[in-house]
Design a protein around this motif. Structure first.
Motif, short mmCIF file in Angstrom:
data_model
loop_
_atom_site.label_atom_id
_atom_site.label_comp_id
_atom_site.label_asym_id
_atom_site.label_seq_id
_atom_site.Cartn_x
_atom_site.Cartn_y
_atom_site.Cartn_z
N UNK A 160 0.80 -1.21 0.00
CA UNK A 160 0.00 0.00 0.00
C UNK A 160 0.83 1.27 0.00
N UNK A 161 2.15 1.15 0.24
CA UNK A 161 3.00 2.33 0.31
C UNK A 161 3.09 3.05 -1.02
N UNK A 162 2.87 2.33 -2.10
CA UNK A 162 2.92 2.96 -3.43
C UNK A 162 1.82 3.98 -3.62
N UNK A 163 0.79 3.95 -2.77
CA UNK A 163 -0.33 4.88 -2.88
C UNK A 163 -0.22 6.05 -1.91
N UNK A 164 0.89 6.14 -1.22
CA UNK A 164 1.12 7.29 -0.36
C UNK A 164 1.21 8.57 -1.21
N UNK A 165 1.12 9.75 -0.59
CA UNK A 165 1.29 10.98 -1.36
C UNK A 165 2.60 10.94 -2.15
N UNK A 166 2.62 11.49 -3.37
CA UNK A 166 3.82 11.42 -4.21
C UNK A 166 5.11 11.82 -3.51
N UNK A 187 -1.19 8.49 -10.64
CA UNK A 187 -0.43 8.67 -9.40
C UNK A 187 1.05 8.32 -9.63
N UNK A 188 1.29 7.26 -10.35
CA UNK A 188 2.66 6.85 -10.64
C UNK A 188 3.37 7.92 -11.48
N UNK A 189 2.64 8.51 -12.44
CA UNK A 189 3.22 9.56 -13.27
C UNK A 189 3.58 10.78 -12.42
#
Length: 224
Positions: free
Chosen positions: A80-86, A173-175
């Motif tokens: 879930x850490x990948x969805x933290x704020x950029x 989000x990844x971008x």
């Protein structure tokens, strides 16, 4: 007893167009910036192999546990850490890059000691690493160079992911993370005197990277 058969070397397999002005090149840049678009032409041009930092990560993960190397296992143990704020994700990426320094240091030192050119590329490379005075105890001697490939446009990064991973869905989000990560790497490069090259236009990015490397003068080495 038969005559010994010579062992083929990388220089026998890859005939360079020109000798690189460095022994080790660190090709830095955030995810989706287009490093692969540049690394393979560079490898053909200079007749050098490529080491991908992602492969180092896979090897280290196979040889360690999350308890031993929590940062190297972070994305697997905390999906879930990948969805933290950029900004938080970028901080984690920088921290992981710092945790990988000993591994990259060993690879760079080996290539300096054996005088064998190599291109090392990956998201987890820090441009400031290039200005160390030695690697694994081997003096750098001005033989380590770096360049940062940067794509600052979130919309373009989104399109790059769509083309590269058509089944991955929308990756906005990844971008955003990648754009911010690229900004951080560019800022670090500016402090270290490492060239930053725009990823676009694509049709001449290889030429611009070669020109930047040929014209780059590394600052005085520091013991980072």
């Amino acid at each position: 007893m038969g005559r010994a058969v010579p062992v083929a070397t990388m220089s026998d397999i890859l005939v360079p167009e020109e000798r690189p002005p460095w022994r080790v090149l660190l090709l830095c840049g955030a995810s989706g910036a287009g490093k692969s678009r540049v690394s393979y032409p560079l490898a053909r041009h200079y007749g050098t192999p490529i080491v991908e930092v992602d492969d180092l990560v896979e090897a280290l993960q196979a040889m360690t546990t999350p308890r031993q190397q929590p940062l190297l296992h972070h994305w697997r143990t905390n999906p879930g850490a990948a969805l933290l704020p950029p900004a938080d994700v970028v901080e984690l990426q920088i921290a992981i890059a710092e945790a990988l320094v000993p591994a990259v240091d060993a690879v760079v030192g080996n290539h300096l000691e054996t005088d064998t050119p190599v291109i090392i590329e990956g998201d987890y490379l820090l441009p400031a690493f290039a200005v160390r005075d030695s690697f694994a105890g081997v003096p750098a001697g001005g033989q380590v160079a770096a360049v940062v490939l940067r794509e600052p446009d979130e919309a373009q990064l989104l399109e790059n992911y769509r083309r590269r991973e058509p089944g991955g869905g929308e990756q906005l989000h990844r971008a955003r993370v990648s754009a911010l990560h690229g900004e951080r790497l560019a800022a670090q490069a500016a402090e270290a005197g490492v060239p930053v090259v725009a990823a676009r236009p694509w049709n001449d990015v290889f030429r611009r990277v070669v020109t930047a490397l040929d014209g780059a003068s590394l600052p005085a080495a520091t013991a980072l």
